[in-house]
Design a protein around this motif. Structure first.
Motif, PDB file in Angstrom:
ATOM      1  N   LEU A   1      -0.725   9.646   6.289  1.00 21.36           N
ATOM      2  CA  LEU A   1      -0.104   8.467   6.891  1.00 21.36           C
ATOM      3  C   LEU A   1       1.293   8.336   6.295  1.00 21.36           C
ATOM      4  O   LEU A   1       1.706   9.162   5.495  1.00 21.36           O
ATOM      5  CB  LEU A   1      -0.927   7.213   6.559  1.00 21.36           C
ATOM      6  N   LEU A   2       1.986   7.281   6.714  1.00 22.91           N
ATOM      7  CA  LEU A   2       3.331   7.072   6.155  1.00 22.91           C
ATOM      8  C   LEU A   2       3.241   6.697   4.680  1.00 22.91           C
ATOM      9  O   LEU A   2       2.407   5.897   4.288  1.00 22.91           O
ATOM     10  CB  LEU A   2       4.019   5.912   6.878  1.00 22.91           C
ATOM     11  N   ILE A   3       4.148   7.258   3.893  1.00 27.04           N
ATOM     12  CA  ILE A   3       4.233   6.846   2.497  1.00 27.04           C
ATOM     13  C   ILE A   3       5.042   5.551   2.445  1.00 27.04           C
ATOM     14  O   ILE A   3       6.150   5.485   2.974  1.00 27.04           O
ATOM     15  CB  ILE A   3       4.940   7.929   1.660  1.00 27.04           C
ATOM     16  N   GLY A   4       4.493   4.523   1.850  1.00 25.85           N
ATOM     17  CA  GLY A   4       5.165   3.228   1.842  1.00 25.85           C
ATOM     18  C   GLY A   4       6.335   3.189   0.880  1.00 25.85           C
ATOM     19  O   GLY A   4       6.199   3.483  -0.305  1.00 25.85           O
TER      20      GLY A   4
ATOM     21  N   LEU B   1      -3.583   8.101  -4.948  1.00 24.40           N
ATOM     22  CA  LEU B   1      -2.147   8.204  -5.253  1.00 24.40           C
ATOM     23  C   LEU B   1      -1.801   7.372  -6.473  1.00 24.40           C
ATOM     24  O   LEU B   1      -0.972   7.753  -7.288  1.00 24.40           O
ATOM     25  CB  LEU B   1      -1.321   7.700  -4.069  1.00 24.40           C
TER      26      LEU B   1
ATOM     27  N   TYR C   1      -3.541   1.608   3.615  1.00 22.64           N
ATOM     28  CA  TYR C   1      -4.495   1.789   2.521  1.00 22.64           C
ATOM     29  C   TYR C   1      -3.752   1.788   1.197  1.00 22.64           C
ATOM     30  O   TYR C   1      -2.686   2.396   1.078  1.00 22.64           O
ATOM     31  CB  TYR C   1      -5.226   3.130   2.659  1.00 22.64           C
TER      32      TYR C   1
ATOM     33  N   PRO D   1       0.811  -1.222   0.000  1.00 23.52           N
ATOM     34  CA  PRO D   1       0.000   0.000   0.000  1.00 23.52           C
ATOM     35  C   PRO D   1       0.843   1.270   0.000  1.00 23.52           C
ATOM     36  O   PRO D   1       1.990   1.278   0.435  1.00 23.52           O
ATOM     37  CB  PRO D   1      -0.804  -0.100   1.295  1.00 23.52           C
ATOM     38  N   GLY D   2       0.245   2.322  -0.502  1.00 26.55           N
ATOM     39  CA  GLY D   2       0.923   3.603  -0.578  1.00 26.55           C
ATOM     40  C   GLY D   2       0.906   4.349   0.740  1.00 26.55           C
ATOM     41  O   GLY D   2       1.816   5.112   1.040  1.00 26.55           O
ATOM     42  N   LEU D   3      -0.129   4.151   1.519  1.00 22.85           N
ATOM     43  CA  LEU D   3      -0.203   4.820   2.816  1.00 22.85           C
ATOM     44  C   LEU D   3      -0.258   3.762   3.909  1.00 22.85           C
ATOM     45  O   LEU D   3      -1.088   2.867   3.867  1.00 22.85           O
ATOM     46  CB  LEU D   3      -1.440   5.717   2.895  1.00 22.85           C
ATOM     47  N   LEU D   4       0.637   3.881   4.862  1.00 23.36           N
ATOM     48  CA  LEU D   4       0.726   2.883   5.925  1.00 23.36           C
ATOM     49  C   LEU D   4       0.462   3.542   7.271  1.00 23.36           C
ATOM     50  O   LEU D   4       0.872   4.681   7.500  1.00 23.36           O
ATOM     51  CB  LEU D   4       2.129   2.283   5.957  1.00 23.36           C
TER      52      LEU D   4
ATOM     53  N   MET E   1       6.000   0.592  -1.872  1.00 25.22           N
ATOM     54  CA  MET E   1       5.156   1.013  -2.978  1.00 25.22           C
ATOM     55  C   MET E   1       5.953   1.887  -3.936  1.00 25.22           C
ATOM     56  O   MET E   1       5.840   1.751  -5.159  1.00 25.22           O
ATOM     57  CB  MET E   1       3.956   1.781  -2.414  1.00 25.22           C
ATOM     58  N   LEU E   2       6.795   2.774  -3.372  1.00 24.04           N
ATOM     59  CA  LEU E   2       7.605   3.645  -4.224  1.00 24.04           C
ATOM     60  C   LEU E   2       8.552   2.819  -5.082  1.00 24.04           C
ATOM     61  O   LEU E   2       8.738   3.074  -6.269  1.00 24.04           O
ATOM     62  CB  LEU E   2       8.417   4.622  -3.371  1.00 24.04           C
TER      63      LEU E   2
ATOM     64  N   GLY F   1      -7.411   6.797   0.503  1.00 26.82           N
ATOM     65  CA  GLY F   1      -7.315   5.348   0.416  1.00 26.82           C
ATOM     66  C   GLY F   1      -8.139   4.701  -0.674  1.00 26.82           C
ATOM     67  O   GLY F   1      -8.290   3.479  -0.675  1.00 26.82           O
TER      68      GLY F   1
END
Lengths: 531, 224
Positions: free
Chosen positions: B82-85, B58, A529, A467-470, B88-89, B54
């Motif tokens: 929230l944290l940017i994973g 993004l 998410y 997910p991009g937001l953790l 994912m990047l 969500g």
């Protein structure tokens, strides 16, 4: 000519420097880049207040400015007499350490035009100039260059030239302004020098000898030289002979020459106490200008500065400032400092500031892209695909590093973060952040940050879907999810006391959010998410 | 009439006929969206996106965000909720060293940071999460974006009934089973169009549902 020495004496060094640094806060980058000395405006303006420095030990006036001298005050007066002569006299304590620092500063400047410099604390320097004359083409040309730099310093100065260090000193005190390289003229001038200006005056035994000489009617050097040597050595102690040898140049006076410091560290005593950080800009600009001069001469730049603020009745404040790409220019550092100072509230009035440079390294040119269409000169965007994405390293330009320094200075290092990847299956560890480490970057010899991409990047389609937001920590799941088929089990961490066993699912909730949730022994949790 | 021409001159009203040259367009990476926006996102400007968190907002930007980074530039996220994973990047083809995440303490600092990043000329794109924005602030950001040739994407909350801003492009996103439903609230030089579904099934097959979700299970959290 065997040797030739210049003696430079600054009778009011501390006072002049204090005055100058406050009223000429930022020396301009003038026509003399090597020194970047302040523009030559006439020294103390007529409106300047009468100032004097008081020796805290003896309570006698030590140094005074022109305004005070015009009021009839002289060095060596008592404080009560001086204040009787001038009712609005401003008195400051004399500080030997401070003055020595100014003297070293002057030596650093003079080092650019003369190789052999020796300090004569508290307020004079010797220059051995005979090796330099060939370079400058004669005494007149050399002294012209010298006086150009000296006047820029805006200090009260006395100068004398002689064939030995001791003779130059003697001449400077008794006949300031004596400039000649003719041995006959020098010898004639020396004959008239009063012995009270000689080095004998500085020691107790020397003073006793002077009294003896005076009782014999010997007042100047010529009379002393007329006495045969054997006679002298029989009557007086060896100090007289030593003094005469030094004046003649047979015995060295100077044992150690000036070496420029390895580290930059300058402090500035403030004449008035500052209470607001906005007022700090001018004195800080002055210090940064000194830093720029220092770095420019060495073709270096600096990654880290420390500013020490000494406050009244308060422990000193330390401000650390970092630049990711290394800077030497005053304006750039000043911008960073301004951002930092905006957030600072002085708890007590500021008395003194000290700037010291951390690491300095050789400067190589800014790494600017040659074919990039992004320079800020308004060029149109051109779609360039010249750089293949497969290059192993990416060089972040100086611009990017500069931006990072700017953000760090304003927002604070903890608010400027960089994602990092860790080879771990636990999501919390794999995606952890770290603060951007400017100094680590600086440590890399060439000063440019190479962002290493994985050399053999796995095919993007093989990477797991993440997910991009953790969430920082998983929270208990309190919603309905419509799960996608398939799960991913992560069982790891048995070796470092943080074991997990989780079954990860992808699911969509009623709001249409794509959630990453897991189930473990204690229930369902939400991890992030797919934004 | 004078008031209308004044508003036109200040850029707050525009009409289809006197639209400015379209300028550079950045492909969004999604065919439907490109079609909807007549070619892609406008380059070097501010783009506003209203979206819940969500739902894939993004991911909608990812193809566009990763594209300019060929030139070794930075991508900056400011104030993410929230944290940017990082993973994912990485999966999107970015080197994590090229990404900066800023968490300024105040909204004012966030705007300042966005301006600095845009102006610097070394950020390909800046993504900002911020709900309030005044016209003056927007103008400043637009100038910075133009100056540094960078794009600013602002994620704002869902409340769209705010002050109307002179913005080049404003999108409203809402969830859909196969991807996202995109509605263009405002586009300079564009006419109103019906909302369109952007299908993400091809790119993220696991983040899409068929209409008949036969094999999916319903999970109730234990607390419900």
């Amino acid at each position: 000519m065997a040797s030739l020495w210049v003696y430079l004496h600054f009778p009011a060094l501390q006072l002049d420097s204090l005055f100058q640094s406050l009223h000429q806060p930022a020396p301009l980058e003038g026509a003399q880049p090597p020194l970047a000395a302040p523009a030559s405006t006439p020294a103390p303006t007529p409106t300047s207040p009468a100032l004097c420095l008081l020796d805290p030990g003896s309570f006698l006036i030590k140094q005074l400015n022109t305004a005070a001298r015009q009021q009839g005050i002289q060095a060596g007066m008592t404080l009560s007499m001086a204040s009787a002569l001038c009712h609005d006299l401003q008195v400051l304590p004399y500080q030997a350490a401070q003055e020595l620092q100014y003297l070293q500063q002057i030596a650093a400047l003079l080092y650019q035009i003369s190789a052999d410099i020796a300090l004569d604390p508290p307020c004079a320097v010797w220059l051995r100039i005979d090796p330099m004359l060939a370079l400058y083409g004669g005494l007149a040309a050399y002294l012209g260059t010298l006086s150009q730099h000296i006047t820029a310093l805006q200090l009260q100065t006395q100068i004398a030239v002689a064939h030995s260090a001791a003779a130059a000193q003697l001449l400077c005190f008794s006949q300031p302004g004596f400039v000649s390289d003719d041995p006959a003229l020098i010898a004639a001038a020396l004959d008239h020098c009063s012995l009270h200006h000689s080095q004998l005056q500085s020691t107790a035994t020397g003073q006793k000898i002077l009294q003896q000489l005076q009782a014999m009617g010997i007042n100047n050097l010529g009379q002393l030289l007329a006495i045969p040597r054997p006679e002298l050595s029989r009557r007086f102690s060896t100090e007289v002979i030593m003094m005469l040898d030094q004046v003649a140049g047979d015995r060295p006076t100077v044992s150690q020459f000036y070496q420029p410091p390895e580290q930059f560290c300058q402090s500035l005593e403030l004449l008035y106490q500052l209470e607001h950080t906005q007022q700090m800009q001018a004195p800080l600009g002055y210090l940064l200008q000194l830093l720029q001069n220092y770095l420019q001469l060495r073709d270096q730049h600096c990654y880290q500065l420390q500013l020490r603020l000494e406050l009244r009745d308060h422990p000193p404040l330390l401000l650390n400032l970092q630049s990711a790409c290394g800077e030497y220019q005053q304006a750039r550092w000043l911008t960073l400092f301004q951002l930092k100072l905006q957030q600072l509230k002085l708890p007590a009035p500021l008395l003194k500031m000290q700037l010291s440079a951390g690491q300095t390294t050789a400067r190589d040119g800014d790494n600017l892209p040659l074919f990039d269409s992004r320079p800020r000169d308004g060029a149109e965007a051109v779609n360039q695909q010249s750089t293949p994405a497969s290059t192993a390293t990416t060089v972040l330009t100086a611009d990017a590093l500069r931006l990072r320094s700017l953000l760090t200075a304003k927002l604070g290092a903890e608010r400027v973060q960089q994602p990092s990847l860790h080879a771990d299956h636990r999501p919390e560890l794999a995606n952890s952040y770290h603060q951007t480490e400017l100094l680590m970057v600086a440590g890399k010899g060439d000063g440019h940050y190479r962002a290493n991409r994985p050399p053999h990047r796995p095919s993007l389609s093989l990477l797991p879907l993440r997910p991009g937001l953790l969430l920082i920590q998983p929270i208990p799941l309190r919603m309905q999810l419509q799960l996608q088929p398939g799960l991913e089990r992560i069982t790891t961490g048995w070796w470092d006391q943080k074991p997990i066993q989780r079954d990860y699912y992808i699911g969509r909730n009623e709001d249409g959010q794509w959630c990453w949730a897991f189930k473990n022994a204690s229930g369902w949790y939400l991890q992030g998410y797919f934004a | 009439m004078s008031t209308v021409s004044e508003l036109k001159a200040s850029g707050q009203i525009w009409s289809l006929h006197d639209q400015a040259s379209p300028g550079t367009l950045l492909s969004t990476g999604f065919a439907e969206l490109d079609q909807l926006l007549a070619g892609g996102f406008p380059a070097n400007t501010v783009i506003e996106i209203h979206s819940p968190i969500g739902i894939g907002e993004l991911r909608l930007l990812l193809p566009c965000l990763t594209r300019p980074l060929i030139h070794a530039q930075l991508l900056t996220f400011i104030n993410p909720p929230l944290l940017i994973g990082s993973q994912m990047l990485q999966a999107a083809g970015l080197a994590v060293e090229q990404v900066l995440v800023l968490q300024p303490a105040t909204a004012q600092d966030a705007l300042w940071a966005a301006e600095q990043c845009l102006k610097s000329g070394c950020c390909g794109a800046v993504v900002l999460w911020q709900s309030t924005l005044s016209i003056a602030q927007l103008k400043r950001l637009q100038l910075c974006a133009q100056h540094g040739m960078a794009n600013l994407f602002i994620f704002r909350g869902q409340q769209q009934m705010q002050l109307s801003l002179p913005i080049a492009l404003s999108l409203q996103l809402s969830p859909a089973l196969q991807g996202l439903k995109v509605q263009v609230l405002k586009r300079r030089g564009g006419r109103p169009m019906a909302p369109m579904l952007v299908d993400m099934t091809a790119r993220w097959p696991r983040l899409a549902l068929q209409n008949t979700a036969a094999n999916s299970a319903l999970v109730l959290s234990h607390s419900a």
